[in-house]
Design a protein around this motif. Structure first.
Motif, PDB file in Angstrom:
ATOM      1  N   HIS A  67       3.782   2.506   3.291  1.00 46.75           N
ATOM      2  CA  HIS A  67       3.400   1.949   1.986  1.00 46.75           C
ATOM      3  C   HIS A  67       2.070   1.211   2.077  1.00 46.75           C
ATOM      4  N   GLN A  70      -0.743   3.748   2.312  1.00 53.14           N
ATOM      5  CA  GLN A  70      -1.010   4.428   1.043  1.00 53.14           C
ATOM      6  C   GLN A  70      -1.770   3.530   0.071  1.00 53.14           C
ATOM      7  N   HIS A  71      -1.556   2.246   0.148  1.00 56.66           N
ATOM      8  CA  HIS A  71      -2.164   1.320  -0.811  1.00 56.66           C
ATOM      9  C   HIS A  71      -3.269   0.477  -0.202  1.00 56.66           C
ATOM     10  N   ALA A  74      -6.132   0.273  -2.736  1.00 55.71           N
ATOM     11  CA  ALA A  74      -5.760   0.059  -4.128  1.00 55.71           C
ATOM     12  C   ALA A  74      -6.438  -1.211  -4.644  1.00 55.71           C
TER      13      ALA A  74
END
Length: 98
Positions: A67, A70-71, A74
């Motif tokens: 997680h 993936q971020h 962001a």
């Protein structure tokens, strides 16, 4: 004999738990990233400690690691609006009991 071995193991475990060599090594390696960059053996020791720490974290927390990966780029969440001052607050809230 077995009692002595068990007591020695418990004592060694307690001493390592109090001394926390892995935590001290991690703190040392993180502090090497600030200021003047280390060279030579200190550089390789720093990156070995940091890599071991990161790989250990990914092995023990695989879902959180995926997680976070993936971020990683962001954008941050939007900020809440700043509080504003109401000059009439005292007259609007007169007589209210909390």
């Amino acid at each position: 004999m077995i009692t002595a071995l068990v007591l020695a193991a418990l004592t060694a475990g307690y001493a390592l738990g109090r001394w926390r060599p892995a935590h001290r090594a991690s703190d040392w390696a993180n502090w090497q990233l600030y200021g003047k960059r280390p060279t030579g053996p200190r550089y390789w020791a720093m990156w070995t400690v940091l890599s071991t720490e990161n790989i250990g974290w990914l092995i023990t927390h695989p879902v959180k690691g995926v997680h976070a990966w993936q971020h990683r780029k962001a954008p941050p969440p939007p900020r809440s609006p700043a509080p504003s001052r109401n000059p009439n607050w005292a007259t609007e809230h007169r007589g209210e009991q909390s």
